[in-house]
Design a protein around this motif. Structure first.
Motif, PDB file in Angstrom:
ATOM      1  N   GLY B 234      74.701  44.968  73.744  1.00  0.00           N
ATOM      2  CA  GLY B 234      75.856  45.483  73.133  1.00  0.00           C
ATOM      3  C   GLY B 234      77.213  45.298  73.501  1.00  0.00           C
ATOM      4  N   LEU B 237      78.036  41.574  73.208  1.00  0.00           N
ATOM      5  CA  LEU B 237      78.349  41.252  71.808  1.00  0.00           C
ATOM      6  C   LEU B 237      79.580  41.784  71.439  1.00  0.00           C
ATOM      7  CD1 LEU B 237      74.552  42.076  70.464  1.00  0.00           C
ATOM      8  CD2 LEU B 237      75.901  39.709  70.285  1.00  0.00           C
ATOM      9  N   GLY B 238      80.309  42.740  72.209  1.00  0.00           N
ATOM     10  CA  GLY B 238      81.637  43.255  71.862  1.00  0.00           C
ATOM     11  C   GLY B 238      82.588  42.362  72.405  1.00  0.00           C
ATOM     12  N   ILE B 239      82.474  41.294  73.168  1.00  0.00           N
ATOM     13  CA  ILE B 239      83.463  40.518  73.591  1.00  0.00           C
ATOM     14  C   ILE B 239      83.830  39.494  72.257  1.00  0.00           C
ATOM     15  CG2 ILE B 239      83.934  38.487  75.313  1.00  0.00           C
ATOM     16  CD1 ILE B 239      81.741  39.994  77.279  1.00  0.00           C
ATOM     17  N   ASN B 240      85.074  39.149  72.349  1.00  0.00           N
ATOM     18  CA  ASN B 240      85.604  38.419  71.205  1.00  0.00           C
ATOM     19  C   ASN B 240      84.634  36.948  71.185  1.00  0.00           C
ATOM     20  OD1 ASN B 240      87.554  40.387  71.093  1.00  0.00           O
ATOM     21  ND2 ASN B 240      89.149  39.054  70.860  1.00  0.00           N
ATOM     22  N   VAL B 242      81.673  36.320  70.746  1.00  0.00           N
ATOM     23  CA  VAL B 242      80.243  36.072  71.076  1.00  0.00           C
ATOM     24  C   VAL B 242      79.606  36.416  69.850  1.00  0.00           C
ATOM     25  CG1 VAL B 242      78.336  37.355  72.409  1.00  0.00           C
ATOM     26  CG2 VAL B 242      80.482  37.156  73.329  1.00  0.00           C
ATOM     27  N   PHE B 298      78.999  31.764  72.871  1.00  0.00           N
ATOM     28  CA  PHE B 298      80.276  32.139  72.307  1.00  0.00           C
ATOM     29  C   PHE B 298      80.561  30.900  71.229  1.00  0.00           C
ATOM     30  CE2 PHE B 298      82.590  34.911  75.281  1.00  0.00           C
ATOM     31  CZ  PHE B 298      81.708  35.060  76.060  1.00  0.00           C
TER      32      PHE B 298
END
Lengths: 358, 358, 358, 358
Positions: B234, B237-240, B242, B298
């Motif tokens: 989680g 996945l929250g990184i821009n 991804v 990414f």
């Protein structure tokens, strides 16, 4: 966290494989929703053991009792407690593992973390906990039906046998026509063959489940740490045996160029849509109205009916051979669990999004 | 949720790309930790734009000021506020996008959700928000250092150019020897070449970052909805940008048999370990003391310096061509962000695990 | 928890009395609200030291800077960071307390809990933290104004001098006409006299603040552990120096009979109201549309300019005499803080209540 | 929030007065605690109706079944589900209130908030929900016993009949010697007389319960929004019929001077203590090792067996006269509920405090 899932819609679960039962509490469920108990039981039956030749032969009735929160057929806005009694435990099947750690199971880590463990049937780490997820998911589906959201999942890969096309190619009404829950009948037959073959050897096999969410309202997602896909991914990764999650173009998209992968905006049915949907229905962590689609990787489950090396609680090498009745491939029964986690996530974020404006 | 990450260790962030600055508050940080401000600045410098030929030429000083929670060099247990002023915005670069939606950006979804958006530099959806993650991650690393946990990440794939081996094959001290942050010098050169080529066309390219957590204490993870890998997934996945996360054998492992993938327990250095580590250091959602390793996909970033079709706010088709200074490949600068999210997750779960016993 | 207040509307604060500043982040603030920065500063000025003869003579500018979340005068739905720089610390005033514990202060408990403390100006336990509450409260008031909710508070007792009537007897427009913030001019003069007398002796005095919430929408409150009055009470008890909270008839009502205290339902302005309002506008933890009123008890603050016995850090008896510039009675400056906590609570529960239905 | 209490130790409850049962889930309970099921049942019996002449004559068995989280007599660290079946409902007693709102009950507010309500026996707003609190509290007490914390409560006032001294004057072993749960036998007799007198008229009466926490470890409390007394106060205010909370000197202390109320530090048993304890064991929101004591105000309950005016669901004036079996004074049965809320709060904050240091 721990045994509660969700922010506004919150499912809290309890129960072990061989204890009195498995249950939970759904809090934050919207008031005034028609509660169709047959539908809830039906969803539960989809994950039930013994439903087909390729699942475990354990026969568990798994009848759900709703204990609160429903009055004269409608949700009251108060918490919905529920309980599914365990009825068919063979705890003796597990006497031989009391003093050792099964490879790739949670036995070792639970014992280290908690200082003790309920060894019968995997205790809390048993996939039997997903009963509670299916009940929560069924409730979420009942609410989502009222706003037109459609959610389905299917087995898209077992071992090396994979569907060749993406979800747009398949008819979701075909999913339940076979035991594997795969919308392509021919592939389903191959997958079933592979599962039987693996099962005959006492071994297990993994695979991939594809999930689809259609007609999701625009605007769901809470950046920057509550992005919709991060919540979905976290939810899926929490299902037993899951090792990976991707959405939109996922891992395959990393070798594309931006100019290939970008989804160009176009006028669409009087509103704004995108020409392609490589993004998978989510941009900047917020749903954009296009289909949300994702894939979930399941490892082969750890319980195999073959001899394996391991150690006892005190670290002495030994040999283990599991007994009992187990699935050679969990994917067919995991399909409703994937749907349940998706449904609860979408309902939760739908409710959260209502707080964006006064 | 939303702008807060974590349960016990909690990072709450704020700030837009072109506003006064980006900052945050770290709450729940343990008391008595030595706060090395140079180290924090150093971590921030690793994500800074303009640090090499292959990153955006924007020059941003990105100096962090700690505003509270530190007294005479040590953390006090009180919240640590911090602020990084924005200094080099060219907001005029964005005048042309005020009235239209950039393809695959968050422009459309933010406008739909919130009813308005700060269009300058992407506003809140800008990757500039990761500044705050790096500060939070640096603090987490300072605490983890005291318990011996080691965390690193590296670029393992750019476009089609991928490392051939798993993380055990590479020397982490080589990661920072090149601009791509790849521990294999030869591959790094190829990746850099590809990025330059893509950049020359105004296009962008994606890739994969591999993360590794070593010497993680046994017992971290809060089943069943706070499994350690679900929290890690989680977080990533929250990184821009991804689009996928996998750990252990991940997607590749789905076609294996259980008998191949299971990790047999063995006596190891006077304790209990596993002969293989296909599980990726986590079993039943709880760390088992082996290395935790994972991969993060990414997509190519959405801002390309090429003409693209799109629509205006009212849905009229138009053409957009981005101006400004952008990364053709975000992976080199995303490596410290992946490390930061991993460090905050591990520290958070380390602290949570302290509540398992009286 | 800890340094975050609220569920949907969430204020996270940081900062010590003598550090660089005090600030915070408001997350979950509704999008599209007009942000009147003069109003926010005005609310902050109401708690500012040095505003009248009866408050501490410390002169602190306390200018608030909004750092994010506002675009072209409107809230964007993204987090609003803010900072108030400290400008007038006399840290040397505190050298003499570095090695001892001030009676009834947080010195001892902070040191025991955290292992160290920032002794200057009380550090984090200083009432200077309420700056951040006033900013959060001002934002909440701006939102509540749009739905017609009115909130005010006033000093209803100082020492033994108490107003004789309940809130319905007093005109709220008179509150700000005197330095005590009491709507009865005559009583205000007596209270001011008492404060001056106590101050002349270097002593301090407590009192009671009454709070009123008018035109609160029906339906706010989340039984059974998020009852509206429990949230209000918890919020008020968290203000420095508060020792008690009651609402409706409160402690005085315990000796009444049910037949006296029950509020009979009647038709009211075309809807349903109550003839009396002993309940204080909340029934079963949910607002019923009548006025919410409550009382908050403040002890005399601990810092007195008189000699007191105490012990040093190692437990040796000694004598302390505080220096510095302190309030003899905090109530006048606490009035806006009570309003702020009430405003944030009501806005939070208003937003939560939006999730009750699909 | 809503139906979950606590942060680390978390009790989530469900159930209505006349549904299948009342139950809950305790999550975050420490592993390895001896679970004495007789003790849990005993605590539940203390709140049971029909236990004495002055409580409601309803006979409810209220037998608790633990459904999970306990293995071979010890807590496993996994969630503890529990259920108490309802057995003695007379739902017909409530037919007459289906279409009207009982004065000062939650009928009106529940209907307005949720759009429908379960009118039988008060549904979710019934004090029957406190069953789940007593089970949670009993579990918390079992854990606290291991660290030496002692918690008790008693009836200190009924109507105008009040104990004259503070808690230090009374012997807690005398509390259970009479039906009122008051440690002063003579006062208890007067209180019992008053309750009987009020009951004979079909009326009800309120009162005050005093709570005491002894041997609380130093350091519990999470400033600034999780102060220990704010958590305790919020917990108490959430109990049905509670209208006020104060701790230490409380409301009475507001007219004291700081020089009177400050608690001077002194050497005490080889450590540091205070000469007086006006603070009530908490300073700066953190426990200081002295006794914590507090008072909780209960209004007379709303159900009276007398005619009252009210309105029907559509606002038409009518007359109501309640039937059924009700308490004339809830305090005797509320004593264990106050203890339960205190025990859960202290255990929760004890666990939270473990995260203060690495």
């Amino acid at each position: 966290m721990s045994n509660t899932f969700g922010n506004i819609f919150r499912l809290t679960t309890f129960g072990e494989s061989h204890g009195p039962g498995v249950g939970g509490v759904v809090d934050g469920f919207p008031a005034g929703i028609d509660i169709d108990q047959d539908f809830i039981q039906h969803e539960l039956d989809r994950r039930r053991p013994g439903q087909s030749r390729i699942t475990t032969p354990r026969k568990e009735a798994d009848k759900v009792e709703l204990l609160s929160g429903v009055f004269e057929g409608k949700s009251t806005g108060c918490p919905i407690g529920f309980l599914v009694r365990n009825t068919n435990q063979h705890s003796n099947d597990y006497d031989n593992i009391r003093n050792l750690y099964r490879p790739s199971h949670a036995d070792f880590t639970y014992t280290q973390k908690y200082g003790l463990r309920d060894h019968t049937g995997g205790g809390r780490s048993s996939a039997r906990e997903t009963i509670a997820r299916c009940v929560g998911g069924a409730l979420a589906k009942l609410a989502l039906k009222q706003i037109g959201v459609e959610i389905y999942a299917y087995t898209s890969q077992v071992g090396n046998i994979a569907l060749e096309h993406d979800y747009t190619h398949y008819d979701p009404t075909q999913i339940e026509t076979n035991d594997v829950r795969c919308p392509d009948a021919e592939k389903a037959a191959s997958m079933e063959g592979l599962i039987s073959e693996v099962k005959a050897k006492g071994d297990t096999i993994g695979g991939i489940i594809t999930g689809v969410i259609r007609h999701c309202p625009i605007g769901l997602g809470e950046p920057v740490y509550g992005k919709l896909h991060a919540a979905l991914g976290g939810a899926m990764l929490g299902i037993n045996a899951v090792k990976g999650f991707e959405y939109g173009r996922g891992f395959a998209g990393v070798s594309q160029r931006g100019s290939e992968q970008n989804d160009v905006f176009i006028p669409q049915n009087g509103a704004i849509g995108t020409r392609t949907n490589h993004s998978g229905g989510i941009q900047g962590g917020i749903s954009n109205g296009q289909d949300i689609y994702f894939r979930v990787a399941f490892k082969p489950v750890a319980t195999i009916l073959m001899e394996q090396e391991t150690v006892t609680l005190d670290g002495t090498p030994t040999i283990i051979k599991a007994r009992g009745r187990h699935d050679a491939c969990v994917l067919p029964r995991a399909v409703p669990v994937v749907e349940a986690m998706a449904a609860m996530t979408i309902l939760d974020y739908y409710l959260l999004n209502k707080t964006t404006h006064l």
